[in-house]
Design a protein around this motif. Structure first.
Motif, PDB file in Angstrom:
ATOM      1  N   ALA A  82       0.843  -1.206   0.000  1.00 58.15           N
ATOM      2  CA  ALA A  82       0.000   0.000   0.000  1.00 58.15           C
ATOM      3  C   ALA A  82       0.875   1.251   0.000  1.00 58.15           C
ATOM      4  N   CYS A  83       1.944   1.233   0.793  1.00 57.51           N
ATOM      5  CA  CYS A  83       2.876   2.377   0.821  1.00 57.51           C
ATOM      6  C   CYS A  83       3.542   2.561  -0.535  1.00 57.51           C
ATOM      7  N   ALA A  84       3.992   1.464  -1.142  1.00 60.00           N
ATOM      8  CA  ALA A  84       4.661   1.536  -2.445  1.00 60.00           C
ATOM      9  C   ALA A  84       3.724   2.115  -3.498  1.00 60.00           C
ATOM     10  N   LYS A  85       2.471   1.700  -3.476  1.00 55.82           N
ATOM     11  CA  LYS A  85       1.487   2.192  -4.446  1.00 55.82           C
ATOM     12  C   LYS A  85       1.333   3.709  -4.346  1.00 55.82           C
ATOM     13  N   VAL A  86       1.252   4.231  -3.125  1.00 57.16           N
ATOM     14  CA  VAL A  86       1.123   5.674  -2.921  1.00 57.16           C
ATOM     15  C   VAL A  86       2.404   6.397  -3.353  1.00 57.16           C
ATOM     16  N   MET A  87       3.566   5.828  -3.004  1.00 53.05           N
ATOM     17  CA  MET A  87       4.827   6.467  -3.408  1.00 53.05           C
ATOM     18  C   MET A  87       4.931   6.527  -4.925  1.00 53.05           C
ATOM     19  N   ILE A  88       4.611   5.429  -5.601  1.00 52.29           N
ATOM     20  CA  ILE A  88       4.701   5.390  -7.061  1.00 52.29           C
ATOM     21  C   ILE A  88       3.737   6.407  -7.674  1.00 52.29           C
ATOM     22  N   ALA A  89       2.536   6.508  -7.109  1.00 54.86           N
ATOM     23  CA  ALA A  89       1.556   7.491  -7.594  1.00 54.86           C
ATOM     24  C   ALA A  89       2.083   8.919  -7.447  1.00 54.86           C
ATOM     25  N   ASN A  90       3.000   9.125  -6.495  1.00 54.57           N
ATOM     26  CA  ASN A  90       3.611  10.435  -6.276  1.00 54.57           C
ATOM     27  C   ASN A  90       4.978  10.574  -6.952  1.00 54.57           C
ATOM     28  N   GLY A  91       5.309   9.631  -7.844  1.00 52.00           N
ATOM     29  CA  GLY A  91       6.556   9.705  -8.594  1.00 52.00           C
ATOM     30  C   GLY A  91       7.789   9.307  -7.807  1.00 52.00           C
ATOM     31  N   ILE A  92       7.590   8.589  -6.694  1.00 49.80           N
ATOM     32  CA  ILE A  92       8.714   8.135  -5.871  1.00 49.80           C
ATOM     33  C   ILE A  92       8.857   6.628  -6.054  1.00 49.80           C
ATOM     34  N   TYR A  93       9.866   6.244  -6.820  1.00 47.98           N
ATOM     35  CA  TYR A  93      10.069   4.832  -7.148  1.00 47.98           C
ATOM     36  C   TYR A  93      11.118   4.229  -6.221  1.00 47.98           C
ATOM     37  N   GLN A  94      10.751   4.130  -4.965  1.00 43.25           N
ATOM     38  CA  GLN A  94      11.656   3.690  -3.897  1.00 43.25           C
ATOM     39  C   GLN A  94      11.470   2.205  -3.599  1.00 43.25           C
ATOM     40  N   TRP A  95      10.224   1.752  -3.526  1.00 42.84           N
ATOM     41  CA  TRP A  95       9.915   0.352  -3.248  1.00 42.84           C
ATOM     42  C   TRP A  95       9.280  -0.263  -4.482  1.00 42.84           C
ATOM     43  N   ASN A  96       9.628  -1.525  -4.734  1.00 40.54           N
ATOM     44  CA  ASN A  96       9.125  -2.203  -5.919  1.00 40.54           C
ATOM     45  C   ASN A  96       8.944  -3.690  -5.647  1.00 40.54           C
ATOM     46  N   GLU A  97       8.876  -4.503  -6.690  1.00 38.58           N
ATOM     47  CA  GLU A  97       8.665  -5.951  -6.513  1.00 38.58           C
ATOM     48  C   GLU A  97       9.854  -6.643  -5.847  1.00 38.58           C
ATOM     49  N   HIS A  98      11.012  -5.997  -5.844  1.00 38.81           N
ATOM     50  CA  HIS A  98      12.199  -6.592  -5.220  1.00 38.81           C
ATOM     51  C   HIS A  98      12.345  -6.220  -3.744  1.00 38.81           C
ATOM     52  N   TYR A  99      11.802  -5.063  -3.368  1.00 36.90           N
ATOM     53  CA  TYR A  99      12.027  -4.556  -2.003  1.00 36.90           C
ATOM     54  C   TYR A  99      10.876  -3.659  -1.578  1.00 36.90           C
ATOM     55  N   PRO A 100      10.440  -3.801  -0.335  1.00 30.00           N
ATOM     56  CA  PRO A 100      10.813  -4.835   0.632  1.00 30.00           C
ATOM     57  C   PRO A 100      10.141  -6.166   0.296  1.00 30.00           C
ATOM     58  N   ASN A 101      10.725  -7.246   0.792  1.00 31.73           N
ATOM     59  CA  ASN A 101      10.201  -8.569   0.470  1.00 31.73           C
ATOM     60  C   ASN A 101      10.073  -9.430   1.729  1.00 31.73           C
ATOM     61  N   LYS A 102       9.350 -10.534   1.575  1.00 29.54           N
ATOM     62  CA  LYS A 102       9.092 -11.424   2.715  1.00 29.54           C
ATOM     63  C   LYS A 102      10.387 -11.951   3.325  1.00 29.54           C
ATOM     64  N   SER A 103      11.351 -12.241   2.476  1.00 32.92           N
ATOM     65  CA  SER A 103      12.625 -12.771   2.958  1.00 32.92           C
ATOM     66  C   SER A 103      13.308 -11.798   3.916  1.00 32.92           C
TER      67      SER A 103
END
Length: 166
Positions: free
Chosen positions: A19-40
């Motif tokens: 949910a945080c990543a979705k909001v960041m991406i909507a605001n042009g902040i590509y900080q979190w993606n499918e690689h990070y953060p992760n369950k591992s």
């Protein structure tokens, strides 16, 4: 309430961070993606007993990792204190519906109390260079920006490293 995280919390944490990543991406902040953060990463945090959860009305609404482990990416940084007695903050997240209400500050205050109570020299962290809101958040709390590191799987842009001497 802030408590230690456990393995049963990881699915809820992943929902939170997505949910945080979705909001960041909507605001042009590509900080979190499918690689990070992760369950591992979160499983490892639990194993090292470094994951903390902010729970509100029995629901996970925030998370923070308070670690004593220095990632190799941090080695080139000219830190203000020796690399002996420090904590590192990772994966600070507050559910978007609660952002701006002081919950991130509550988790950072918890981390600072933890560091002081356990006689650490400083608190160290990094934040994405394109996330101006986070930079202001840390700088207003006395953290000093010291240099940049890169996480190529996350972004082509650097991450700024910060330290607060205790």
């Amino acid at each position: 309430m802030i408590r230690k995280g456990n393995l049963e919390d990881i699915d809820a944490i992943m929902h939170l961070t997505k949910a945080c990543a979705k909001v960041m991406i909507a605001n042009g902040i590509y900080q979190w993606n499918e690689h990070y953060p992760n369950k591992s990463a979160f499983r490892n945090d639990v194993k090292r007993e470094e994951l903390y959860i902010l729970e509100i009305n029995n629901a996970i609404k925030g998370t923070i990792v308070i670690s004593t482990f220095m990632d190799k990416e941090y080695i080139p940084i000219k830190w203000l204190t020796k690399n002996e007695n420090n904590i590192y903050i990772h994966r600070l997240a507050i559910h978007p519906e609660l952002q701006g209400k002081g919950y991130a500050q509550q988790l950072m205050d918890f981390a600072k109390r933890y560091a002081i109570d356990n006689n650490y020299s400083s608190i160290r962290l990094d934040t994405f260079s394109q996330n101006k809101r986070n930079q202001k958040f840390y700088e207003l709390r006395g953290y000093k920006r010291l240099g940049d590191i890169f996480f190529p799987k996350q972004s082509e842009y650097p991450f700024h490293c910060y330290e607060l001497v205790l």
